[in-house]
Design a protein around this motif. Structure first.
Motif, PDB file in Angstrom:
ATOM      1  N   ASP A  81       0.645  -1.297   0.336  1.00 36.55           N
ATOM      2  CA  ASP A  81      -0.340  -0.096  -0.146  1.00 36.55           C
ATOM      3  C   ASP A  81       1.447   1.285   0.316  1.00 36.55           C
ATOM      4  N   ALA A  82      -0.023   2.288   0.259  1.00 41.41           N
ATOM      5  CA  ALA A  82       1.033   3.415   0.074  1.00 41.41           C
ATOM      6  C   ALA A  82       1.981   3.827   1.291  1.00 41.41           C
ATOM      7  N   GLY A  83       1.908   2.892   2.559  1.00 39.32           N
ATOM      8  CA  GLY A  83       3.391   3.003   3.145  1.00 39.32           C
ATOM      9  C   GLY A  83       4.419   2.530   2.766  1.00 39.32           C
ATOM     10  N   THR A  84       4.448   1.419   2.040  1.00 41.32           N
ATOM     11  CA  THR A  84       5.904   1.183   1.214  1.00 41.32           C
ATOM     12  C   THR A  84       5.989   2.247  -0.376  1.00 41.32           C
ATOM     13  N   ALA A  85       5.403   2.024  -1.050  1.00 46.51           N
ATOM     14  CA  ALA A  85       5.194   2.806  -1.746  1.00 46.51           C
ATOM     15  C   ALA A  85       5.899   4.649  -1.965  1.00 46.51           C
ATOM     16  N   ARG A  86       5.735   4.989  -0.978  1.00 47.79           N
ATOM     17  CA  ARG A  86       6.469   5.756  -0.559  1.00 47.79           C
ATOM     18  C   ARG A  86       7.665   5.636   0.087  1.00 47.79           C
ATOM     19  N   LEU A  87       8.224   4.783   0.300  1.00 41.68           N
ATOM     20  CA  LEU A  87       9.283   4.614   0.572  1.00 41.68           C
ATOM     21  C   LEU A  87      10.469   4.198  -1.100  1.00 41.68           C
ATOM     22  N   LEU A  88       9.851   3.254  -1.790  1.00 42.95           N
ATOM     23  CA  LEU A  88      10.217   2.738  -2.937  1.00 42.95           C
ATOM     24  C   LEU A  88      10.552   3.751  -4.438  1.00 42.95           C
ATOM     25  N   PRO A  89      11.702   3.492  -5.517  1.00 38.94           N
ATOM     26  CA  PRO A  89      11.962   4.968  -6.200  1.00 38.94           C
ATOM     27  C   PRO A  89      10.663   4.994  -6.847  1.00 38.94           C
ATOM     28  N   PRO A  90      10.817   6.265  -7.435  1.00 37.73           N
ATOM     29  CA  PRO A  90       9.419   6.149  -8.617  1.00 37.73           C
ATOM     30  C   PRO A  90       9.733   5.455  -9.383  1.00 37.73           C
TER      31      PRO A  90
END
Length: 210
Positions: A81-90
């Motif tokens: 979800d968004a928590g992981t998405a914010r930490l991953l590279p674009p």
């Protein structure tokens, strides 16, 4: 099992490296096994779809129609979800065959490594399960080495929180990819509010069908 607040606070700590934060968050949100996620490369991640296909525990080799064994394995999809998405590279359309979710670690002495486990840019090696376990333990230990969290606790906590939020047994099975329902019963816990709503279905004001 760790609380949501404890997990959020751990990942918010400024002194923790982004690589560890990403791994811990994706373990919690996907409810996947650490061994599965540590085998992923950056290009294995569907950043736009927030998912990845992993070789699951006990995965069987693919077979051709005539029964001949194939080198690949059956893969299963895990979602974050968004928590992981914010930490991953674009998302980047260019291929980057770099091992690990984030920056790889130094090679382990005496460990045989294949090309997939080495970063072509730096020569550094994929983070091993033992290294990942030790990093989490070091960040959470309260009374010396070995007293901190275990990697499996993040998967366990994610499933428990889903169960407490009212996820059905079938939803938990789909999320965890367990084959047997009895292995998930400990996570199947309804919140007090969900229990009150369930009781209302058979209360005096409930509709009757014949």
């Amino acid at each position: 099992m760790r609380s949501r607040t404890a997990i959020d606070r751990l990942i918010a700590r400024r002194e923790v490296d982004l690589r560890e934060k990403t791994l811990w968050r994706i373990l919690y949100e996907t409810c996947a096994r650490a061994e599965e996620l540590l085998q992923l490369n950056i290009e294995d991640l569907d950043l736009a779809g927030r998912c990845a296909r992993v070789k699951s525990k006990g995965a069987k080799p693919r077979t051709r129609r005539r029964g001949a064994a194939h080198h690949g394995h059956v893969l299963e999809t895990v979602y974050w979800d968004a928590g992981t998405a914010r930490l991953l590279p674009p998302a980047d359309p260019r291929p980057h065959p770099r091992p690990g979710i984030r920056h790889p670690s130094p090679p382990r002495t005496g460990k045989y490594l294949v090309d997939r486990d080495l970063c072509p840019d730096t020569g550094l090696a994929r983070l091993s399960y033992d290294q990942a376990r030790d990093l989490l333990d070091a960040a959470t230990a309260t009374d010396g080495p070995g007293t901190g969290w275990d990697l499996h606790e993040l998967r366990h906590s994610g499933l428990t929180h889903l169960g407490e939020s009212g996820a059905s047994l079938f939803e938990l099975m789909a999320k965890s990819r367990h084959r047997k329902a009895e292995n998930l019963r400990r996570y199947f816990k309804l919140s007090p509010q969900a229990m009150r709503e369930l009781a209302s279905f058979i209360g005096p004001g409930a509709s009757r069908t014949h």
